[in-house]
Design a protein around this motif. Structure first.
Motif, mmCIF file in Angstrom:
data_model
loop_
_atom_site.group_PDB
_atom_site.id
_atom_site.type_symbol
_atom_site.label_atom_id
_atom_site.label_comp_id
_atom_site.label_asym_id
_atom_site.label_seq_id
_atom_site.Cartn_x
_atom_site.Cartn_y
_atom_site.Cartn_z
ATOM 1 N N GLU A 60 0.838 -1.197 0.000
ATOM 2 C CA GLU A 60 0.000 0.000 0.000
ATOM 3 C C GLU A 60 0.872 1.245 0.000
ATOM 4 N N ASN A 61 1.933 1.183 0.785
ATOM 5 C CA ASN A 61 2.807 2.338 0.957
ATOM 6 C C ASN A 61 4.230 1.850 1.152
ATOM 7 N N ILE A 62 5.133 2.312 0.302
ATOM 8 C CA ILE A 62 6.513 1.839 0.359
ATOM 9 C C ILE A 62 7.218 2.313 1.626
ATOM 10 N N GLU A 63 6.780 3.426 2.191
ATOM 11 C CA GLU A 63 7.426 3.956 3.385
ATOM 12 C C GLU A 63 7.052 3.164 4.632
ATOM 13 N N THR A 64 5.787 2.792 4.742
ATOM 14 C CA THR A 64 5.337 2.056 5.927
ATOM 15 C C THR A 64 5.443 0.552 5.728
ATOM 16 N N GLY A 65 5.523 0.099 4.471
ATOM 17 C CA GLY A 65 5.617 -1.336 4.209
ATOM 18 C C GLY A 65 4.293 -2.073 4.305
ATOM 19 N N GLU A 66 3.208 -1.353 4.500
ATOM 20 C CA GLU A 66 1.901 -1.994 4.651
ATOM 21 C C GLU A 66 1.497 -2.719 3.368
ATOM 22 N N VAL A 67 0.933 -3.914 3.514
ATOM 23 C CA VAL A 67 0.449 -4.678 2.361
ATOM 24 C C VAL A 67 -0.771 -3.966 1.774
ATOM 25 N N MET A 68 -0.912 -4.039 0.467
ATOM 26 C CA MET A 68 -2.022 -3.381 -0.221
ATOM 27 C C MET A 68 -3.361 -3.727 0.429
ATOM 28 N N ARG A 69 -4.132 -2.721 0.737
ATOM 29 C CA ARG A 69 -5.411 -2.933 1.439
ATOM 30 C C ARG A 69 -6.497 -3.489 0.527
ATOM 31 N N ASP A 70 -6.502 -3.054 -0.731
ATOM 32 C CA ASP A 70 -7.533 -3.485 -1.674
ATOM 33 C C ASP A 70 -7.214 -4.911 -2.125
ATOM 34 N N ARG A 71 -7.790 -5.878 -1.441
ATOM 35 C CA ARG A 71 -7.481 -7.283 -1.723
ATOM 36 C C ARG A 71 -7.936 -7.700 -3.127
ATOM 37 N N ARG A 72 -9.011 -7.098 -3.609
ATOM 38 C CA ARG A 72 -9.502 -7.451 -4.949
ATOM 39 C C ARG A 72 -8.493 -7.018 -6.004
ATOM 40 N N ARG A 73 -7.986 -5.812 -5.861
ATOM 41 C CA ARG A 73 -6.971 -5.312 -6.791
ATOM 42 C C ARG A 73 -5.690 -6.135 -6.681
ATOM 43 N N LEU A 74 -5.359 -6.507 -5.474
ATOM 44 C CA LEU A 74 -4.168 -7.314 -5.235
ATOM 45 C C LEU A 74 -4.305 -8.681 -5.905
ATOM 46 N N ALA A 75 -5.474 -9.301 -5.748
ATOM 47 C CA ALA A 75 -5.717 -10.609 -6.363
ATOM 48 C C ALA A 75 -5.642 -10.524 -7.885
ATOM 49 N N GLN A 76 -6.156 -9.440 -8.449
ATOM 50 C CA GLN A 76 -6.108 -9.259 -9.898
ATOM 51 C C GLN A 76 -4.666 -9.127 -10.386
ATOM 52 N N ARG A 77 -3.853 -8.414 -9.606
ATOM 53 C CA ARG A 77 -2.453 -8.234 -9.983
ATOM 54 C C ARG A 77 -1.724 -9.572 -10.002
ATOM 55 N N LEU A 78 -1.974 -10.397 -9.007
ATOM 56 C CA LEU A 78 -1.330 -11.707 -8.947
ATOM 57 C C LEU A 78 -1.862 -12.642 -10.038
ATOM 58 N N ALA A 79 -3.156 -12.514 -10.343
ATOM 59 C CA ALA A 79 -3.762 -13.367 -11.368
ATOM 60 C C ALA A 79 -3.162 -13.103 -12.745
ATOM 61 N N LEU A 80 -2.693 -11.888 -12.991
ATOM 62 C CA LEU A 80 -2.057 -11.559 -14.270
ATOM 63 C C LEU A 80 -0.769 -12.353 -14.478
ATOM 64 N N PHE A 81 -0.172 -12.780 -13.367
ATOM 65 C CA PHE A 81 1.034 -13.612 -13.435
ATOM 66 C C PHE A 81 0.693 -15.104 -13.378
ATOM 67 N N GLY A 82 -0.599 -15.419 -13.378
ATOM 68 C CA GLY A 82 -1.027 -16.815 -13.323
ATOM 69 C C GLY A 82 -0.898 -17.429 -11.944
ATOM 70 N N LEU A 83 -0.919 -16.597 -10.902
ATOM 71 C CA LEU A 83 -0.664 -17.078 -9.543
ATOM 72 C C LEU A 83 -1.955 -17.293 -8.754
#
Length: 296
Positions: A88-111
């Motif tokens: 979500e934020n490179i400074e805080t290191g927090e994982v992306m909050r939008d899980r749907r968007r995150l899942a879509q990003r990983l799905a593009l890599f076939g994961l």
């Protein structure tokens, strides 16, 4: 086993029959401990940690290095993915909050969470990038994730582009809250060294020794939480894989597999790498303070 020992110690008298039944009921209905659940969740990670890595058609190789380095040479068929691309934020290191968007990003890599993944990077010469990416994937529910230094696969190096990944249906992702500790909980434990000792809780500061002993004005304002300093690099071998010898070292220092171990660095990157290594070595209650010292 503990319940069995208590029951065995009870004298065989009618006056203790009620106590006996209460103890037996409690033993039968006791909830599964967090550590036991985590050990089952990461069974594949633990079992593969000390075995040779075998790349096959079902394995996806993710390269966590900088884009320029990936462009120069890469493992044949690998894909470029940095830890911050899932943050979500490179400074805080927090994982992306939008899980749907995150899942879509990983799905593009076939994961999907069932995909066997090997994350390659700089190894101990880097800053824990591949370890942080591997930890993030475990946090999101992936069950088979390994790390390695790129040099392990030198015979598979190429500068040819990888073929496009086969897209898959995005998976439902949920963060594993047992793998992180909140700022409030971290502060509570930081203020209570004796309580941590009594409860078998350890805080490991995995920054460099120079950072750990930094006496600058900014650092002087932070309390001495009596954390143990072990640099994150010690948790990995020169090949970028979890170092088996660290388990004995930590056991010798008094840490048991079921103890609660909390990792902290500046923003949760190097601490996530160390957390991944500890999980791979079979420690059952490992938590990363994602905010790190920057957010304390």
């Amino acid at each position: 086993q503990g319940c069995a020992a208590i029951l065995a110690a009870q004298p065989c008298k009618k006056s203790t029959s009620t106590l006996f039944l209460l103890l037996l009921t409690a033993c039968q209905t006791a909830p599964t401990r967090v550590g036991e659940v985590q050990k089952r969740e990461f069974e594949q990670v633990i079992s593969k940690a000390q075995r040779p890595i075998a790349l096959n058609e079902s394995t996806t190789v993710l390269d966590a290095r900088a884009a320029f380095d990936y462009g120069l040479n890469r493992v044949e068929g690998s894909y470029h993915m940095t830890w911050d691309s899932l943050a979500e934020n490179i400074e805080t290191g927090e994982v992306m909050r939008d899980r749907r968007r995150l899942a879509q990003r990983l799905a593009l890599f076939g994961l999907t969470p069932q995909t066997p993944i090997v994350v390659v990077g700089y190894g101990p010469k880097g800053e824990g990038q591949e370890g942080r990416l591997a930890w993030t994937l475990l946090y999101l529910g992936f069950s088979d994730v390994q790390t390695a230094g790129l040099d392990m696969f030198r015979k598979n190096w190429t500068n040819k582009p990888s073929p496009p990944a086969k897209n898959v249906t995005p998976a439902e992702l949920e963060g594993n809250i047992a793998m992180v500790i909140s700022k409030e909980e971290f502060k509570r434990l930081a203020r209570d060294p004796k309580g941590r000792t009594d409860a078998r809780v350890w805080i490991l500061d995995v920054r460099t020794e120079k950072e750990y002993f930094n006496k600058s004005a900014a650092m002087a304002a932070r309390p001495d939480i009596q954390a143990m300093n072990i640099e994150w690099k010690e948790f990995f071998g020169s090949d970028g894989r979890p170092a088996a010898k660290m388990k004995k070292k930590l056991n010798d220092l008094g840490m048991q597999d079921g103890d609660r171990i909390i990792l902290v660095s500046n923003r949760g990157v190097r601490s996530a790498a160390a957390a991944y290594a500890l999980i791979s070595l079979g420690f059952q209650r490992v938590e990363n303070y994602l905010g790190g010292w920057r957010s304390y």
